[in-house]
Design an enzyme around this catalytic site. Sequence first.
Site, PDB file in Angstrom:
ATOM      1  N   LYS A  56       0.908   1.604  -1.644  1.00  0.00           N
ATOM      2  CA  LYS A  56      -0.047   1.817  -2.752  1.00  0.00           C
ATOM      3  C   LYS A  56      -1.427   1.246  -2.411  1.00  0.00           C
ATOM      4  O   LYS A  56      -2.454   1.895  -2.600  1.00  0.00           O
ATOM      5  CB  LYS A  56       0.456   1.137  -4.045  1.00  0.00           C
ATOM      6  CG  LYS A  56       1.798   1.622  -4.529  1.00  0.00           C
ATOM      7  CD  LYS A  56       2.225   0.911  -5.802  1.00  0.00           C
ATOM      8  CE  LYS A  56       2.464  -0.589  -5.634  1.00  0.00           C
ATOM      9  NZ  LYS A  56       3.567  -0.931  -4.729  1.00  0.00           N
ATOM     10  N   ARG A 136       3.464  -2.066 -14.918  1.00  0.00           N
ATOM     11  CA  ARG A 136       4.693  -2.235 -14.152  1.00  0.00           C
ATOM     12  C   ARG A 136       5.931  -2.257 -15.029  1.00  0.00           C
ATOM     13  O   ARG A 136       7.040  -2.375 -14.527  1.00  0.00           O
ATOM     14  CB  ARG A 136       4.601  -3.562 -13.432  1.00  0.00           C
ATOM     15  CG  ARG A 136       4.810  -3.476 -11.950  1.00  0.00           C
ATOM     16  CD  ARG A 136       4.566  -4.867 -11.425  1.00  0.00           C
ATOM     17  NE  ARG A 136       4.924  -4.991 -10.075  1.00  0.00           N
ATOM     18  CZ  ARG A 136       4.046  -4.992  -9.073  1.00  0.00           C
ATOM     19  NH1 ARG A 136       2.777  -4.822  -9.309  1.00  0.00           N
ATOM     20  NH2 ARG A 136       4.472  -5.172  -7.852  1.00  0.00           N
TER      21      ARG A 136
HETATM   22  P1  AP5 Z   1       0.773  -1.705   1.251  1.00  0.00           P
HETATM   23  O1  AP5 Z   1      -0.304  -0.686   1.097  1.00  0.00           O
HETATM   24  O2  AP5 Z   1       0.383  -3.136   1.291  1.00  0.00           O
HETATM   25  O3  AP5 Z   1       1.929  -1.449   0.175  1.00  0.00           O
HETATM   26  P2  AP5 Z   1       1.958  -1.721  -1.398  1.00  0.00           P
HETATM   27  O4  AP5 Z   1       2.680  -0.560  -2.006  1.00  0.00           O
HETATM   28  O5  AP5 Z   1       0.588  -2.035  -1.907  1.00  0.00           O
HETATM   29  O6  AP5 Z   1       2.910  -2.969  -1.403  1.00  0.00           O
HETATM   30  P3  AP5 Z   1       2.804  -4.334  -2.210  1.00  0.00           P
HETATM   31  O7  AP5 Z   1       3.794  -5.248  -1.582  1.00  0.00           O
HETATM   32  O8  AP5 Z   1       1.384  -4.778  -2.307  1.00  0.00           O
HETATM   33  O9  AP5 Z   1       3.308  -3.897  -3.591  1.00  0.00           O
HETATM   34  P4  AP5 Z   1       3.822  -4.834  -4.655  1.00  0.00           P
HETATM   35  O10 AP5 Z   1       3.894  -3.867  -5.775  1.00  0.00           O
HETATM   36  O11 AP5 Z   1       5.047  -5.564  -4.327  1.00  0.00           O
HETATM   37  O12 AP5 Z   1       2.730  -6.009  -4.698  1.00  0.00           O
HETATM   38  P5  AP5 Z   1       1.600  -6.397  -5.738  1.00  0.00           P
HETATM   39  O13 AP5 Z   1       0.528  -7.040  -4.967  1.00  0.00           O
HETATM   40  O14 AP5 Z   1       1.262  -5.275  -6.643  1.00  0.00           O
HETATM   41  O15 AP5 Z   1       1.584  -1.312   2.587  1.00  0.00           O
HETATM   42  C1  AP5 Z   1       2.612  -2.129   3.059  1.00  0.00           C
HETATM   43  C2  AP5 Z   1       2.528  -2.206   4.596  1.00  0.00           C
HETATM   44  O16 AP5 Z   1       2.808  -0.927   5.128  1.00  0.00           O
HETATM   45  C3  AP5 Z   1       1.144  -2.588   5.126  1.00  0.00           C
HETATM   46  O17 AP5 Z   1       1.298  -3.377   6.265  1.00  0.00           O
HETATM   47  C4  AP5 Z   1       0.507  -1.242   5.498  1.00  0.00           C
HETATM   48  O18 AP5 Z   1      -0.434  -1.368   6.571  1.00  0.00           O
HETATM   49  C5  AP5 Z   1       1.743  -0.452   5.939  1.00  0.00           C
HETATM   50  N1  AP5 Z   1       1.618   0.961   5.657  1.00  0.00           N
HETATM   51  C6  AP5 Z   1       1.103   1.533   4.539  1.00  0.00           C
HETATM   52  N2  AP5 Z   1       1.170   2.870   4.613  1.00  0.00           N
HETATM   53  C7  AP5 Z   1       1.763   3.133   5.815  1.00  0.00           C
HETATM   54  C8  AP5 Z   1       2.132   4.329   6.474  1.00  0.00           C
HETATM   55  N3  AP5 Z   1       1.900   5.530   5.919  1.00  0.00           N
HETATM   56  N4  AP5 Z   1       2.753   4.237   7.662  1.00  0.00           N
HETATM   57  C9  AP5 Z   1       3.002   3.041   8.233  1.00  0.00           C
HETATM   58  N5  AP5 Z   1       2.648   1.868   7.670  1.00  0.00           N
HETATM   59  C10 AP5 Z   1       2.055   1.918   6.468  1.00  0.00           C
HETATM   60  O19 AP5 Z   1       2.358  -7.492  -6.635  1.00  0.00           O
HETATM   61  C11 AP5 Z   1       2.802  -8.706  -6.081  1.00  0.00           C
HETATM   62  C12 AP5 Z   1       3.527  -9.516  -7.150  1.00  0.00           C
HETATM   63  O20 AP5 Z   1       2.601  -9.851  -8.221  1.00  0.00           O
HETATM   64  C13 AP5 Z   1       4.691  -8.824  -7.860  1.00  0.00           C
HETATM   65  O21 AP5 Z   1       5.893  -8.951  -7.130  1.00  0.00           O
HETATM   66  C14 AP5 Z   1       4.721  -9.599  -9.179  1.00  0.00           C
HETATM   67  O22 AP5 Z   1       5.309 -10.858  -9.016  1.00  0.00           O
HETATM   68  C15 AP5 Z   1       3.258  -9.823  -9.480  1.00  0.00           C
HETATM   69  N6  AP5 Z   1       2.669  -8.751 -10.285  1.00  0.00           N
HETATM   70  C16 AP5 Z   1       1.612  -7.963  -9.904  1.00  0.00           C
HETATM   71  N7  AP5 Z   1       1.322  -7.092 -10.893  1.00  0.00           N
HETATM   72  C17 AP5 Z   1       2.197  -7.323 -11.901  1.00  0.00           C
HETATM   73  C18 AP5 Z   1       2.398  -6.728 -13.165  1.00  0.00           C
HETATM   74  N8  AP5 Z   1       1.639  -5.722 -13.599  1.00  0.00           N
HETATM   75  N9  AP5 Z   1       3.409  -7.196 -13.944  1.00  0.00           N
HETATM   76  C19 AP5 Z   1       4.190  -8.211 -13.530  1.00  0.00           C
HETATM   77  N10 AP5 Z   1       4.059  -8.825 -12.327  1.00  0.00           N
HETATM   78  C20 AP5 Z   1       3.065  -8.374 -11.527  1.00  0.00           C
END
Ligand code: AP5
Length: 271
Positions: A56, A136
Site C-alpha cells: 500500500k 481499518r
Molecule cells: P509496503 O509498501 O511497505 O507495504 P504496506 O502495505 O504499506 O505494508 P505496511 O506494513 O506498511 O502495512 P501495515 O498496514 O501493516 O502498516 P501501517 O504502517 O499501516 O511494502 C512492503 C515491502 O514490500 C517493502 O519493502 C516494499 O519495497 C516491498 N514491495 C512493495 N511492492 C512490491 C512489489 N510489487 N514487488 C516486490 N516488493 C514490493 O500500520 C502499522 C501499525 O500501526 C498497525 O499494525 C497498527 O498497530 C497501527 N495502525 C495504523 N493505522 C491504524 C488504524 N487505522 N487503526 C488501528 N491501528 C492502526
Amino acid sequence: MRGGTRSVAASVMIGMKERPDRAAWLKGGEARCNVRTEQCGRPYRFVLLGAPGVGKGTQAELLAERFGSCHLSTGDIFRAAKMLSCGCHCGPVMAEAVKYMDAGQLVPDETVLALITERTKCFQCGGGFLLDGFPRTVGQAEALEKLLGKQDVKLDAVLSYELPLEQIVARLSGRRTCLICKRVYHIEARPPNRPGICDHCGADLFQREDDRPETIRVRMEAYEISTAPLIAFYRGRGLTISITAGNTPEETFERTLEALNNRRALEPNGF
Ligand code: AP5
Ligand code: MG
C-alpha cells in the site's frame, strides 16, 4: 504504458512534483505543510486497502507522484511519534498506541479517531489524499464517512490490493524505510542506490520493529478479522476496485491506473 491508461496518466500530469512534507498530518495540532497545492489539478481521493506488506505504502508513493495527492498514513503518524521519543506529541495516549503497534495489534478506534479528528483539515488538501492504513475497522470507516460528509468531500475509489500470504511475508522481511521522509525500499525488489541510505533525502534506512515474524502473524490476523470486511463495506457503496499486487511495484501501479481508467469508462461523471 498501455494505451488504455495513457489518457488518465496525461490528465493527471499536474503541477505538484515535490512530495508534500505532510507536517500537518504527521505532527497534528497547529502544524502546517509547506507545500503549495494551488497548482494541482482535480484533487483525487483514494483509500488504499490491503494486508500488511501488500504494498500500500509503495503504491501510495507512486500515486502521490502521479496524482499530486497527499499520502496520509496512520502508521506513519505512530512511527513519527515514536521517533520523537517522548517529545511534546508523544504523550501517554500516543505512547500506549505505539505499544499496540509494536505488538502488531490494532490501536483502539477511540485513539485513532481522536488523531484523525485533529487532522480533518488534511481532507481539504488541494492535491487530494491517499488514505493508507485508515480506516481499518468498520467503526473507523463509518466515522470517516461522517467526517467527510461534514466537509462535503467524497472518495473517488477504494483500491483493494491482493497478494498470497507467502509473497507478503517476503516483502515485509526485506523492507527498509527512510528515517526522515518515510520512503519505502526493499533490499531485493526495490533497493536504494547506496545500501542503507535513502535515495531521496540521504537519511539512514531502518527496519520496522513490527516486521518480526511473530508480530507479522498478529498483524495478519488483525487484518483478516477487522480490516478485510471493509472490502465488502466499500463494495456496497460502489467504491471498491480490486487489484492484484503481484510483480513489480511499477506493474502494480500500471494495473492501478488501468483499473481507474476502466472505472472512468464505466462512470463518465466519476474520474
Ligand atoms: P509496503 O509498501 O511497505 O507495504 P504496506 O502495505 O504499506 O505494508 P505496511 O506494513 O506498511 O502495512 P501495515 O498496514 O501493516 O502498516 P501501517 O504502517 O499501516 O511494502 C512492503 C515491502 O514490500 C517493502 O519493502 C516494499 O519495497 C516491498 N514491495 C512493495 N511492492 C512490491 C512489489 N510489487 N514487488 C516486490 N516488493 C514490493 O500500520 C502499522 C501499525 O500501526 C498497525 O499494525 C497498527 O498497530 C497501527 N495502525 C495504523 N493505522 C491504524 C488504524 N487505522 N487503526 C488501528 N491501528 C492502526
Ligand atoms: Mg505502509
